[in-house]
Write an enzyme that holds these catalytic residues in place. Sequence first.
Site, PDB file in Angstrom:
ATOM      1  N   HIS A  38       0.845  -1.212   0.000  1.00 48.92           N
ATOM      2  CA  HIS A  38       0.000   0.000   0.000  1.00 48.92           C
ATOM      3  C   HIS A  38       0.875   1.255   0.000  1.00 48.92           C
ATOM      4  CE1 HIS A  38      -2.700  -2.974   2.161  1.00 48.92           C
ATOM      5  NE2 HIS A  38      -3.449  -2.599   1.150  1.00 48.92           N
ATOM      6  N   LYS A 151      -0.682  -6.957  -8.029  1.00 52.54           N
ATOM      7  CA  LYS A 151      -0.832  -8.258  -7.382  1.00 52.54           C
ATOM      8  C   LYS A 151      -2.255  -8.786  -7.538  1.00 52.54           C
ATOM      9  CE  LYS A 151      -0.952 -10.708  -3.198  1.00 52.54           C
ATOM     10  NZ  LYS A 151      -2.385 -10.513  -3.001  1.00 52.54           N
TER      11      LYS A 151
END
Length: 278
Positions: A38, A151
Amino acid sequence: MKTLLLPTIKDLISYQKTLNQNSYIGLVPTMGALHEGHLSLIKASKQKDTHTIVSIFVNPTQFGPNEDFSKYPRDMQKDLRLCEENGVDAVFAPQVSDMYPNHDEISLNPPKNMGYVYEGFIREGHFNGVLAIVLKLFHLIKPHHAYFGQKDAQQLLIIKRMVQDLFLPIQIIACPTQRDADGLAMSSRNIYLSQEDRKNALKIPNALKIISQAIERGETKCASLIEAGKKVLENIELDYLAICDYNLAPLEEIRKNASIVLLAAKVGKTRLLDNLWI
Ligand code: PAF
């Protein structure tokens, strides 16, 4: 700089009134339990945008009835600290009742060929929930750019398609998968892994590495690449290992810059995803 916490839609609207026409807003949508993955999205937004907003919302509609919604990792204090340390301007962290005011609401379906295969086949309704919340966040926050990790490849491709199909004036920025030193792709769910699981989980990035090396040696046949990958995944509960194009259609031969290897497996009680963009 202090990160502003915006716990309601009203707070978000008041914050938006403080921004001017020259502001560029970058949105990093998350479900919290922030990790380096993140933070790399936040860094990308800080480079491109004048204001970076992180949303933290564990979205109930993308979890199936037997999934980990109630025990999904939540640590708002730590998330806020990380946002502050990384120069995030505001964190939008609404309640479920704010984001879903009606029980029987208008819904959004992903394209059949993209939304009901792989993750969408195993997690029924998952992408309907993802699209619902992402579209709501886009409408509320009105970002110029929205940042997603490579991802979650299928999620990324479906969100890109939503932006295209619904003519949303937002640019989706895809950011590379972040990995721990041992090669495991970072995920909030990695904390569920025991030491033994973690060792086993490393077969996942290793299988992708074998596939990548075979491609570098000139192998183009998807069946051979998948077979090579599967050998590394022995004793792992594999959900799928597939090679497809960006519309998620399976391929016989890989195409450079237009193919992706998707892998999902269960290690212990934890489902892990990883992939290789070719
Ligand atoms: O990738 C995630 O964390 C979630 O699926 C997202 C995009 C924040 C929507 O809830």
